[in-house]
Write an enzyme that holds these catalytic residues in place. Sequence first.
Site, mmCIF file in Angstrom:
data_model
loop_
_atom_site.group_PDB
_atom_site.id
_atom_site.type_symbol
_atom_site.label_atom_id
_atom_site.label_comp_id
_atom_site.label_asym_id
_atom_site.label_seq_id
_atom_site.Cartn_x
_atom_site.Cartn_y
_atom_site.Cartn_z
ATOM 1 C CE LYS A 115 -36.287 64.045 -33.143
ATOM 2 N NZ LYS A 115 -37.300 64.846 -32.456
ATOM 3 C CB SER A 125 -29.507 72.242 -31.146
ATOM 4 O OG SER A 125 -30.792 71.715 -31.052
ATOM 5 C CB ALA A 182 -45.143 65.616 -31.968
ATOM 6 C CB THR A 236 -32.981 66.471 -35.365
ATOM 7 O OG1 THR A 236 -34.288 66.969 -35.642
ATOM 8 C CG2 THR A 236 -32.034 66.834 -36.502
ATOM 9 C CE LYS A 283 -49.996 58.921 -39.357
ATOM 10 N NZ LYS A 283 -49.763 60.034 -40.316
ATOM 11 C CB SER A 319 -30.336 72.830 -35.702
ATOM 12 O OG SER A 319 -30.482 72.640 -34.323
ATOM 13 C CB VAL A 342 -59.435 56.799 -37.187
ATOM 14 C CG1 VAL A 342 -59.861 55.598 -37.999
ATOM 15 C CG2 VAL A 342 -59.782 56.659 -35.720
ATOM 16 N NE ARG A 360 -55.404 64.136 -42.831
ATOM 17 C CZ ARG A 360 -54.517 64.849 -43.497
ATOM 18 N NH1 ARG A 360 -54.895 65.925 -44.161
ATOM 19 N NH2 ARG A 360 -53.248 64.503 -43.495
ATOM 20 N N GLY A 405 -48.978 61.830 -35.268
ATOM 21 C CA GLY A 405 -47.638 61.666 -35.842
ATOM 22 C C GLY A 405 -46.634 61.347 -34.736
#
Length: 291
Positions: A72, A23, A136, A68, A161, A21, A159, A157, A134
């Site tokens: 999450k 961070s 994000a 992370t 989701k 990471s 639909v 791709r 997804g």
Amino acid sequence: MTEIKGTTKVCGLIGNPVAHSISPVIHNNLAKLCGIDLVYETFKVENDLVAAAVRGAYALNIQGLNVTVPHKQKVMEVLKDIDPLAEAIGAVNTLVRVDGGYKGYNTDILGLGRELEDAGIDIYGRDVIILGAGGASRAISFLCADKGAKNVYLFNRTVEKAELIAAAVNGHFKKDIVAPHNIKDYSALTGNDYIAIQTTSVGLHPNDDEAVIEAQDFYEKLAAGVDVIYNPVKTKFMRLVEAQGKPAYNGLKMLLYQGIASFELWNNITVSKEQIDIVYDRMKRELGIVE
Ligand code: ATR
């Protein structure tokens, strides 16, 4: 690194994996630059130990945590309080110590908000295209609705989701803002002033020469493009946007600002522009990035 003393506050990252990471670089530099007695470490936490880790962190007087992948969502079950936007998104990446536990926030999304501001992109009243559906994409869809986007065209791709995200956002804001589409149907877009946000994994290193949509007629319709990918620094998506003479941005600032926002929440301060610029340079150096 800050000299560690008896008074030094501890913050850190829980996830799995966490070893690579960026961070710690962001936060340990921020602590030094802002003169805050704080150290930031990473903690690898297995799936079945998330609740134990958060309770243990509280017991150990840990000031704050980042969270992370893959924790999450799971972490939300053990929080004292959750910021309403993070709650609606269904993902938390920052825990701030409060009385009796931690309050959860989603600074990933605050980070993108600040990146857009930096780029002079105001979502209010605009038509936005989001590619991908997804984690994000879900967070960004909420951000766009929260910032007053007129319409969000969500292309994926799979639909189904996109439909799930659209239902969640539209339900939350009680308004039809997000419209789900199959990514094959992008040519149905009739406008020519869209802000496009690329959230799929297509184009991620080592597939530097791929973009989820390659057709030029798509890029002709855009006013600006943002890719959440930062490796490579200039994705094929960004190159296709720039080929139309339009500005394109990568995900580096989003990464930077999610860290800044967490640090500000933990320490109740505002990090200055000069300090942010220094941390950004150090972050890029650590990632081996020359912009
Ligand atoms: P994150 O949580 O980072 O957003 P993710 O949940 O793994 O990442 O989502 C990846 C996104 O990239 C998805 O929208 C995925 O599309 P599907 O939902 O159809 O799987 C998209 N994606 C990945 N590879 C793709 C490809 N070759 N073509 C089109 N979309 C792709």
